[in-house]
Design an enzyme around this catalytic site. Sequence first.
Site, mmCIF file in Angstrom:
data_model
loop_
_atom_site.group_PDB
_atom_site.id
_atom_site.type_symbol
_atom_site.label_atom_id
_atom_site.label_comp_id
_atom_site.label_asym_id
_atom_site.label_seq_id
_atom_site.Cartn_x
_atom_site.Cartn_y
_atom_site.Cartn_z
ATOM 1 N N GLU A 1 -6.000 -7.580 -1.205
ATOM 2 C CA GLU A 1 -6.701 -7.692 1.126
ATOM 3 C C GLU A 1 -8.129 -6.976 0.572
ATOM 4 O O GLU A 1 -8.756 -5.882 0.501
ATOM 5 C CB GLU A 1 -5.826 -6.271 2.099
ATOM 6 C CG GLU A 1 -4.765 -7.164 1.579
ATOM 7 C CD GLU A 1 -4.463 -5.506 2.873
ATOM 8 O OE1 GLU A 1 -5.203 -5.316 2.903
ATOM 9 O OE2 GLU A 1 -2.668 -5.675 2.797
ATOM 10 N N GLU B 1 0.844 -1.067 -0.246
ATOM 11 C CA GLU B 1 -0.328 0.028 0.177
ATOM 12 C C GLU B 1 0.689 1.168 -0.150
ATOM 13 O O GLU B 1 0.938 1.844 1.235
ATOM 14 C CB GLU B 1 -0.819 -0.184 1.270
ATOM 15 C CG GLU B 1 -2.206 -0.891 1.066
ATOM 16 C CD GLU B 1 -2.916 -1.109 2.079
ATOM 17 O OE1 GLU B 1 -4.108 -0.793 2.265
ATOM 18 O OE2 GLU B 1 -2.663 -0.413 3.030
#
Length: 581
Positions: A234, A158
């Site tokens: 995710e 991320e």
Amino acid sequence: MPEFRVGETDFLLDGRPFQIISGALHYFRVHPDLWADRIEKARQMGLNTIETYVAWNAHSPTPGTFDLSGGLDLDRFLRMIAEAGMYAIVRPGPYICAEWDNGGLPAWLFRDPQVGVRQYEPRYLAAVREYLNQVFDVVVPHQIDRGGPVLLVQVENEYGAFGDDKRYLAELARYTRDAGITVPLTTVDQPTPEMLAAGSLDGLHRTASFGSRSTERLATLRAHQPTGPLMCSEFWDGWFDHWGAHHHTTPVEESAADLDALLAAGASVNLYMFHGGTNFGLTNGANDKGVYQPLVTSYDYDAPLDEAGNPTRKYHAFREVIARYHKVPDSVPLPPQPAPTLTVELRDPVRLLDAPQRWKSWQSYDHLPTFDELSPIPRLALLRTRIDGDRPSVLTFGEIRDRATVFVDGNQIGTLLREHHDRAIALPRSNGELLVLVEDLGRVDYGPRIGEPKGIIGGATVDGMPLSTWDVLPIELTAIPDLRPDGTPATPFGPVVMRAEFDVDQPADLFLDTAEWGKGMVWLNGFLLGRYWRRGPQRTLYVPGPLVRAHGNEIVVLELDTMLSPEVSFVPHPLLGHTEA
């Protein structure tokens, strides 16, 4: 050997479309004797892949070390995945977030304030390369094109939420390839145009992280990944908890519907989490977006498999969704049974302040050092100086990270908390021995405060006058289970160590009820289970069955506050706190 690659529209396994249906299972959050059980339950739910992060600071608690033993045996974990007939995804970071202490980055890495954090900076990159080489020495032989289970390896994590240093990402990708990783490389970012643009590179396959509005978010991802398979790497099917808040849950029906939308769109998915496990020891992270929020010990996450490895309603709902698209095994896990219950008295109190030299040696400084100036970096430390005044005064600190309890001549004055932005406390008198017990409650795992030092920052003053001479005693936590009374009577209020012994009919998972305790840490048979805190929401600590013996179990409690009832109580079910509903 099998071949796995990124095709025009799908992942291709030996040339055929392959939809990854994966679940996150962090080996470092699960007792290693339970890995096989958790992997098998993933297979029974219909998953074909297991994903894991690698926590750099767990493997390298000190510079120059890389521990692959016991619960950190990544090689064994990958072999067990393969033996179960499943595939694997490895996400080594170096930054992982994961609500894990410092986002997985070792605290020792930032002793030098010039070391960069998640950027193209030579000292940081040199340490990262050494770390990745150690990880990939394990992972390379387990790649699918060498007969192993590993399909994908992720670069960073991320990153678009943190920065946009393309040179840094390119260097990580180069290190990964140079180390022998040949499977496809991925990145993951939250599905906003800004983050997807900042967090990846051409040549790395972009994936997204989200837990709702699947169709809309896949469309955003497709705009930034025009070809190849779509993947939510995710899929947030739950959430984490922090001390002083509620226990987070997500509606089963809503999560199942969003998973259904993903699979119907042909997207691959990784459930975050399939099984959360536990932040054993002092491994929990923290958030700080203006208010510091340390995470609890449990990482149950409201996942399909709960903290103790039992299937939940979400497990069966997800299995039903997966069965619409792929064949699932006929067998399902057995329903959970109540854990053994018993109560025993805590005894043999040893008060921390009565004989602190039994814990470690005092170190003298001409200033008040941060924790990160000490070696090894402690989680708990006593700070001592003398104050000489003749009237009530105000003790002021630069900044508390994260909890400081103040004593004058052994009498507790009060406690300061970082989350309250506490910095000052009134002293009824300013003459005598000043002691401050400071606890690191968990390093920030997300955002710009990653890598910050711990302890007292910016020194201390009394009525504006600096306190410059200090003795520091780092508490050696591993020595606590062996600490015994020396014959000196001790009062059972904190900071104090107490212990108890118990037997069970046969070893089994246990749930330790801490509702009548204040704040502290617990060891069972020498293993640090984690922190407890009366403020909740978490009330029980999970005790994995492999830690329990039939006879002669010893529990040791370090109580830093005040117990309402000095006894050990095991209850039949986990109690993780109230929810918003």
